[in-house]
Design a protein around this motif. Structure first.
Motif, PDB file in Angstrom:
ATOM      1  N   ASP A  79       0.738  -1.127  -0.039  1.00  0.00           N
ATOM      2  CA  ASP A  79       0.065   0.067  -0.079  1.00  0.00           C
ATOM      3  C   ASP A  79       0.740   1.167   0.075  1.00  0.00           C
ATOM      4  OD1 ASP A  79      -2.285  -1.261  -0.008  1.00  0.00           O
ATOM      5  OD2 ASP A  79      -2.660  -1.129   2.257  1.00  0.00           O
ATOM      6  N   VAL A  80       0.247   2.249  -0.215  1.00  0.00           N
ATOM      7  CA  VAL A  80       0.842   3.955  -0.134  1.00  0.00           C
ATOM      8  C   VAL A  80      -0.099   4.563   0.636  1.00  0.00           C
ATOM      9  CG1 VAL A  80       1.413   5.603  -1.601  1.00  0.00           C
ATOM     10  CG2 VAL A  80       1.821   3.481  -2.746  1.00  0.00           C
ATOM     11  N   LEU A  81       0.485   5.152   1.688  1.00  0.00           N
ATOM     12  CA  LEU A  81      -0.434   5.942   2.519  1.00  0.00           C
ATOM     13  C   LEU A  81      -0.464   7.339   1.822  1.00  0.00           C
ATOM     14  CD1 LEU A  81      -1.909   5.847   5.435  1.00  0.00           C
ATOM     15  CD2 LEU A  81       0.070   7.470   6.140  1.00  0.00           C
ATOM     16  N   VAL A  82      -1.651   7.916   1.791  1.00  0.00           N
ATOM     17  CA  VAL A  82      -1.753   9.246   1.121  1.00  0.00           C
ATOM     18  C   VAL A  82      -2.650   9.993   2.095  1.00  0.00           C
ATOM     19  CG1 VAL A  82      -3.060  10.591  -0.777  1.00  0.00           C
ATOM     20  CG2 VAL A  82      -2.146   8.422  -1.160  1.00  0.00           C
ATOM     21  N   ALA A  83      -1.828  11.055   2.833  1.00  0.00           N
ATOM     22  CA  ALA A  83      -2.390  11.776   3.839  1.00  0.00           C
ATOM     23  C   ALA A  83      -2.563  13.222   3.669  1.00  0.00           C
ATOM     24  CB  ALA A  83      -1.446  11.759   4.887  1.00  0.00           C
ATOM     25  N   THR A  84      -3.708  13.721   3.943  1.00  0.00           N
ATOM     26  CA  THR A  84      -4.143  15.076   3.769  1.00  0.00           C
ATOM     27  C   THR A  84      -4.711  16.048   4.807  1.00  0.00           C
ATOM     28  OG1 THR A  84      -4.857  16.764   1.906  1.00  0.00           O
ATOM     29  CG2 THR A  84      -6.406  14.921   2.529  1.00  0.00           C
ATOM     30  N   THR A  85      -4.721  17.248   5.026  1.00  0.00           N
ATOM     31  CA  THR A  85      -5.277  17.811   6.108  1.00  0.00           C
ATOM     32  C   THR A  85      -6.547  18.582   5.512  1.00  0.00           C
ATOM     33  OG1 THR A  85      -3.711  19.593   5.627  1.00  0.00           O
ATOM     34  CG2 THR A  85      -3.268  17.957   7.253  1.00  0.00           C
ATOM     35  N   THR A  86      -7.345  19.143   6.394  1.00  0.00           N
ATOM     36  CA  THR A  86      -8.733  19.824   6.002  1.00  0.00           C
ATOM     37  C   THR A  86      -8.405  21.277   5.560  1.00  0.00           C
ATOM     38  OG1 THR A  86      -8.809  20.415   8.491  1.00  0.00           O
ATOM     39  CG2 THR A  86     -10.189  18.337   7.498  1.00  0.00           C
TER      40      THR A  86
END
Length: 230
Positions: A79-86
C-alpha cells in the motif's frame, strides 16, 4: 459527508497492474491517463525511489496525525499511504518512528500535502516520501478525522484503492477502475518511444519525425542566413 469514519474494506487493484504502472513511471502513466498528476508542490524528498501501490487515504486536522495512527492498522503489503489535511499545513504528519510502523505493515511509501520530518533518517531507512514540506514541527494527536474516504491531495482526488505511482518526476493517481486500461496504453506509449529513440539515435530530427516544418512555416517563422538590418 458529515461525520468521521474509518472504512475497513478497500477494493485493491491486482498486483500485476500495480507493478506494470510502477515500471512505466509517472510521466508515461500521466500521458496514458491524460491527467491525474498531484501538484508538483508535493515533491520527492529523496532521489531514485519509484513506487506504486493501492492508496490508503487519511484526512487529518492540520498539525494532527491521530488518524494516520488509526490508518496503520488497515494497511497491507504494497500500500501507499496518502495523507492530507482539512486546510493547508506544513506541519510534519510523520517522521522516522511512524514510518517504521508503516513499513512493518508493508507500506511502500507516503504521499502527503502536509509536511514530514526526520528526513535524514527516512532516507537512511529507505522509506520514500513525497511531501509538500520538510518541517521539524511535529504533530499532536487530539482531533478526529477519517480513513479510506475520498480525499484531495495536492489538488488531485484520490479514493482508497486507487493506484498511486510516484517517482522522481512526481506523483500520479490512477483510478482503480481504469488501471488495466491505462497500463495497456502506457505500454503502447513505451513501445512507441523506443522506436522514436532509435530514430533519434540514427540522427533523425524531431522537425521531420513530428512533421513540424510545415507548422513552423505556417506560424510565419522565417529561416535567414543573417539577421535582417532594421
Amino acid at each position: 459527508m458529515a461525520g468521521h469514519y474509518v472504512v475497513r474494506n478497500v477494493a485493491r487493484p491486482d498486483a500485476e497492474t500495480v507493478a506494470g504502472l510502477r515500471a512505466a513511471g509517472v510521466a508515461t502513466v500521466h500521458e496514458a491517463l491524460g491527467g491525474g498528476l498531484v501538484s508538483p508542490e508535493v515533491g520527492a524528498r529523496q532521489e531514485g525511489a519509484a513506487i506504486a501501490g493501492a492508496a490508503v487515504t487519511v484526512v487529518c486536522r492540520p498539525g494532527d496525525n491521530l488518524m494516520i495512527h488509526a490508518a496503520v492498522e488497515l494497511c497491507r503489503e504494497g500500500d501507499v499511504l496518502v495523507a492530507t489535511t482539512t486546510s493547508p499545513s506544513t506541519v510534519a504528519v510523520l517522521g522516522e518512528l511512524l514510518a517504521t510502523s508503516l513499513r512493518a505493515r508493508g507500506v511502500v511509501g507516503v504521499v502527503t500535502d502536509a509536511g514530514v520530518r526526520d528526513i535524514a533518517e527516512l532516507r537512511a531507512m529507505g522509506f520514500p516520501v513525497w511531501a509538500r514540506a520538510v518541517s521539524a514541527q511535529g504533530p499532536v494527536k487530539t482531533s478526529p478525522g477519517s480513513v479510506n474516504v475520498p480525499v484531495v491531495c495536492g489538488g488531485r482526488l484520490v479514493r482508497a484503492g486507487d493506484v498511486i505511482v510516484a517517482d522522481d518526476d512526481g506523483v500520479v493517481c490512477v483510478p482503480r477502475s481504469t488501471a488495466p486500461e491505462v497500463l495497456a496504453t502506457a505500454r503502447k506509449r513505451l513501445a512507441a518511444e523506443q522506436a522514436k529513440r532509435a530514430r533519434f539515435e540514427n540522427g533523425e530530427l524531431g522537425l521531420d519525425m513530428y512533421g513540424l516544418r510545415g507548422l513552423i512555416d505556417g506560424l510565419g517563422v522565417q529561416y535567414v542566413d543573417d539577421l535582417p538590418e532594421r
